[in-house]
Design an enzyme around this catalytic site. Structure first.
Site, PDB file in Angstrom:
ATOM      1  N   GLU A 166      50.282  19.173  50.479  1.00  0.00           N
ATOM      2  CA  GLU A 166      51.673  19.434  50.194  1.00  0.00           C
ATOM      3  C   GLU A 166      52.549  19.617  51.215  1.00  0.00           C
ATOM      4  O   GLU A 166      52.224  20.116  52.210  1.00  0.00           O
ATOM      5  CB  GLU A 166      51.746  20.883  49.197  1.00  0.00           C
ATOM      6  CG  GLU A 166      50.845  20.661  47.968  1.00  0.00           C
ATOM      7  CD  GLU A 166      50.797  22.114  47.263  1.00  0.00           C
ATOM      8  OE1 GLU A 166      51.456  22.935  47.914  1.00  0.00           O
ATOM      9  OE2 GLU A 166      50.082  22.224  46.316  1.00  0.00           O
ATOM     10  N   HIS A 182      54.740  22.617  43.157  1.00  0.00           N
ATOM     11  CA  HIS A 182      53.937  24.040  43.424  1.00  0.00           C
ATOM     12  C   HIS A 182      55.066  25.088  42.934  1.00  0.00           C
ATOM     13  O   HIS A 182      55.462  25.811  43.948  1.00  0.00           O
ATOM     14  CB  HIS A 182      53.514  24.185  44.814  1.00  0.00           C
ATOM     15  CG  HIS A 182      52.546  25.320  44.980  1.00  0.00           C
ATOM     16  ND1 HIS A 182      51.575  25.162  46.030  1.00  0.00           N
ATOM     17  CD2 HIS A 182      52.558  26.301  44.450  1.00  0.00           C
ATOM     18  CE1 HIS A 182      50.843  26.403  45.947  1.00  0.00           C
ATOM     19  NE2 HIS A 182      51.459  26.883  44.967  1.00  0.00           N
ATOM     20  N   ARG A 228      44.783  25.299  43.178  1.00  0.00           N
ATOM     21  CA  ARG A 228      44.934  24.421  44.579  1.00  0.00           C
ATOM     22  C   ARG A 228      44.622  23.222  44.658  1.00  0.00           C
ATOM     23  O   ARG A 228      43.626  22.865  43.913  1.00  0.00           O
ATOM     24  CB  ARG A 228      44.243  25.441  46.005  1.00  0.00           C
ATOM     25  CG  ARG A 228      44.665  26.707  46.003  1.00  0.00           C
ATOM     26  CD  ARG A 228      45.978  26.657  46.982  1.00  0.00           C
ATOM     27  NE  ARG A 228      46.368  27.998  47.551  1.00  0.00           N
ATOM     28  CZ  ARG A 228      47.245  28.857  46.927  1.00  0.00           C
ATOM     29  NH1 ARG A 228      47.966  28.464  45.717  1.00  0.00           N
ATOM     30  NH2 ARG A 228      47.691  29.967  47.396  1.00  0.00           N
TER      31      ARG A 228
HETATM   32  P1  NAP Z   1      41.662  36.147  40.816  1.00  0.00           P
HETATM   33  O1  NAP Z   1      42.268  37.177  39.763  1.00  0.00           O
HETATM   34  O2  NAP Z   1      41.000  36.590  42.175  1.00  0.00           O
HETATM   35  O3  NAP Z   1      40.979  35.142  39.727  1.00  0.00           O
HETATM   36  C1  NAP Z   1      40.204  34.196  40.306  1.00  0.00           C
HETATM   37  C2  NAP Z   1      38.975  33.850  39.704  1.00  0.00           C
HETATM   38  O4  NAP Z   1      38.413  32.690  40.137  1.00  0.00           O
HETATM   39  C3  NAP Z   1      38.041  34.961  39.408  1.00  0.00           C
HETATM   40  O5  NAP Z   1      37.840  35.145  38.219  1.00  0.00           O
HETATM   41  C4  NAP Z   1      36.949  34.489  40.145  1.00  0.00           C
HETATM   42  O6  NAP Z   1      35.432  34.989  39.497  1.00  0.00           O
HETATM   43  C5  NAP Z   1      36.890  33.067  40.022  1.00  0.00           C
HETATM   44  N1  NAP Z   1      36.231  32.204  40.956  1.00  0.00           N
HETATM   45  C6  NAP Z   1      36.111  32.598  42.484  1.00  0.00           C
HETATM   46  N2  NAP Z   1      34.963  31.604  42.958  1.00  0.00           N
HETATM   47  C7  NAP Z   1      34.868  30.776  41.968  1.00  0.00           C
HETATM   48  C8  NAP Z   1      34.178  29.373  41.808  1.00  0.00           C
HETATM   49  N3  NAP Z   1      33.372  28.930  42.785  1.00  0.00           N
HETATM   50  N4  NAP Z   1      34.205  28.808  40.719  1.00  0.00           N
HETATM   51  C9  NAP Z   1      34.928  29.033  39.473  1.00  0.00           C
HETATM   52  N5  NAP Z   1      35.677  30.139  39.497  1.00  0.00           N
HETATM   53  C10 NAP Z   1      35.689  30.977  40.585  1.00  0.00           C
HETATM   54  O7  NAP Z   1      43.009  35.569  41.218  1.00  0.00           O
HETATM   55  P2  NAP Z   1      44.367  35.284  40.237  1.00  0.00           P
HETATM   56  O8  NAP Z   1      45.503  36.052  40.775  1.00  0.00           O
HETATM   57  O9  NAP Z   1      44.130  34.935  39.041  1.00  0.00           O
HETATM   58  O10 NAP Z   1      44.752  33.778  41.134  1.00  0.00           O
HETATM   59  C11 NAP Z   1      43.814  32.612  41.219  1.00  0.00           C
HETATM   60  C12 NAP Z   1      44.370  31.469  42.323  1.00  0.00           C
HETATM   61  O11 NAP Z   1      45.663  30.728  41.510  1.00  0.00           O
HETATM   62  C13 NAP Z   1      44.893  31.970  43.556  1.00  0.00           C
HETATM   63  O12 NAP Z   1      43.769  32.382  44.387  1.00  0.00           O
HETATM   64  C14 NAP Z   1      45.636  30.795  43.907  1.00  0.00           C
HETATM   65  O13 NAP Z   1      45.175  29.965  44.712  1.00  0.00           O
HETATM   66  C15 NAP Z   1      46.357  30.247  42.599  1.00  0.00           C
HETATM   67  N6  NAP Z   1      47.666  30.425  42.400  1.00  0.00           N
HETATM   68  C16 NAP Z   1      48.758  29.181  42.269  1.00  0.00           C
HETATM   69  C17 NAP Z   1      49.791  29.503  41.965  1.00  0.00           C
HETATM   70  C18 NAP Z   1      50.927  28.525  41.558  1.00  0.00           C
HETATM   71  O14 NAP Z   1      51.962  28.533  41.991  1.00  0.00           O
HETATM   72  N7  NAP Z   1      50.548  27.150  41.230  1.00  0.00           N
HETATM   73  C19 NAP Z   1      50.590  30.733  42.219  1.00  0.00           C
HETATM   74  C20 NAP Z   1      49.704  31.842  42.036  1.00  0.00           C
HETATM   75  C21 NAP Z   1      48.152  31.818  42.143  1.00  0.00           C
HETATM   76  P3  NAP Z   1      35.286  36.405  39.663  1.00  0.00           P
HETATM   77  O15 NAP Z   1      36.069  37.025  38.558  1.00  0.00           O
HETATM   78  O16 NAP Z   1      33.604  36.450  39.137  1.00  0.00           O
HETATM   79  O17 NAP Z   1      35.294  37.058  40.962  1.00  0.00           O
END
Ligand code: NAP
Length: 314
Positions: A262, A280, A233
């Site tokens: 955005e 995005h 993000r």
């Molecule tokens: P996820 O499986 O929940 O992974 C998020 C990770 O971030 C987890 O490992 C979590 O740690 C970690 N985290 C939480 N707080 C943090 C912090 N303060 N510092 C560092 N790491 C932290 O989610 P995901 O499915 O991988 O998606 C992640 C994010 O990608 C979404 O929330 C979204 O914002 C973004 N995204 C972007 C797009 C795009 O089109 N560009 C598409 C989809 C998603 P723990 O494992 O310890 O809980």
């Protein structure tokens, strides 16, 4: 009865998903309402389901006007635009679309990383503009021999790490807690990760807890040869500092899919050769959007039929 309860749709969806939603249930479009307040008033008595997108979300003020609300179904995995604390406090379930978009988003992260290091958009322009006929393109940096730091080793972060292993790059990562089953080195401090890494990829959630996590200090630690890739993000990076450091050479380059406001992108980025920009589109492929839409529809259907939700937030 429950399944005649109107669904409030906050933003347009992937068109086939929206079509199916509207063919199966009564859907009211907030984004086309001439008078949004009047629509919320009208729906207050019996709206139990909101469908929204990761970008649009829904805030507490809107939810407070829907006292019967029981479910917010999000098209997208990131729920930072939804007031999840409000939902928890009011017993409102939230669903998102995890897993189905992981591989496409990780692919885009690697595509951005390689496009940034190897200047692929610039090379494309070089050929199209006939400059190749007059000489060869300046050499670029390489991914080989570079250490990749991943901020947020969740579903997408892990998929990025797996891809980096195939490219032969050392991997380090930062997250809120160490993971016993992960062998790549964990950095409890993101500045330390920035110092260790040559490339930093943000893959953590957005929202208040991670706002500015990739700070000026992190970007300075990454340094003049460093690459920053953001598919998380825009809020997770100090965007003004990033723009300044990219402009004065204290940060090498960046590949960016997400921005703080955005679709507005800081004007200075638009003229920088050391930056690759995307609108995005991490999950923006037909198969993935179809699968995300399927999850949204299945969650709404489960709720309508009184069955367990498919992908509720824990
Ligand atoms: P996820 O499986 O929940 O992974 C998020 C990770 O971030 C987890 O490992 C979590 O740690 C970690 N985290 C939480 N707080 C943090 C912090 N303060 N510092 C560092 N790491 C932290 O989610 P995901 O499915 O991988 O998606 C992640 C994010 O990608 C979404 O929330 C979204 O914002 C973004 N995204 C972007 C797009 C795009 O089109 N560009 C598409 C989809 C998603 P723990 O494992 O310890 O809980």
């Amino acid at each position: 009865t429950m399944n005649t309860s109107p669904i409030l749709l906050m933003a347009p969806l992937y068109p086939p998903t929206q079509q199916e939603l509207e063919s199966r249930w009564t859907v009211r479009r907030l984004f086309e309402a001439a008078d949004a307040d009047a629509l919320l008033d009208e729906l207050a008595a019996d709206c139990r389901v909101v469908v929204t997108t990761g970008g649009r979300g829904i805030d507490a003020a809107a939810m407070a006007r829907l006292p019967k609300l029981e479910l917010v179904a999000c098209f997208g995995v990131g729920v930072d635009a939804i007031d999840v604390d409000y939902c928890k406090a009011h017993g409102i379930a939230v669903t998102n679309t995890p897993d189905v978009l992981t591989e496409d988003v990780a692919d885009l992260a690697l595509a951005l990383l390689l496009a940034t290091l190897r200047r692929i958009p610039a090379g494309d322009r070089f050929v199209r503009e006939g400059r190749w006929l007059k000489g060869s393109m300046p050499l670029t940096q390489s991914l080989q021999g570079r250490k990749v730091g991943i901020v947020g080793l969740g579903r997408i972060g892990m998929a990025i790490a797996r891809r980096c292993e195939a490219f032969g790059t050392p991997i380090g990562w930062h997250g809120p807690r160490a993971k016993p089953d992960v062998s790549w080195p964990w950095f409890d401090d993101v500045v330390a990760l920035g110092r260790w890494a040559d490339v930093l990829v943000a893959a953590c959630p957005g929202g208040a807890a991670t706002r500015g996590l990739v700070s000026r200090a992190v970007l300075e630690a990454l340094g003049p040869d460093g690459v920053f890739v953001n598919i998380a993000r825009g809020s997770v990076v100090d965007e003004p500092a990033m723009v300044e450091l990219l402009g004065n050479g204290k940060l090498g380059s960046a590949g960016l899919d997400v921005f703080d406001d955005e679709p507005n992108v800081p004007a200075a980025l638009l003229t920088m050769e050391n930056v690759v920009l995307q609108p995005h589109v991490g999950s923006g492929t037909h198969p993935t959007r179809t699968a995300m839409g399927r999850l949204v529809l299945d969650n709404v259907a489960a709720w309508m039929e009184g069955k367990p939700l498919v992908t509720p937030l824990p």
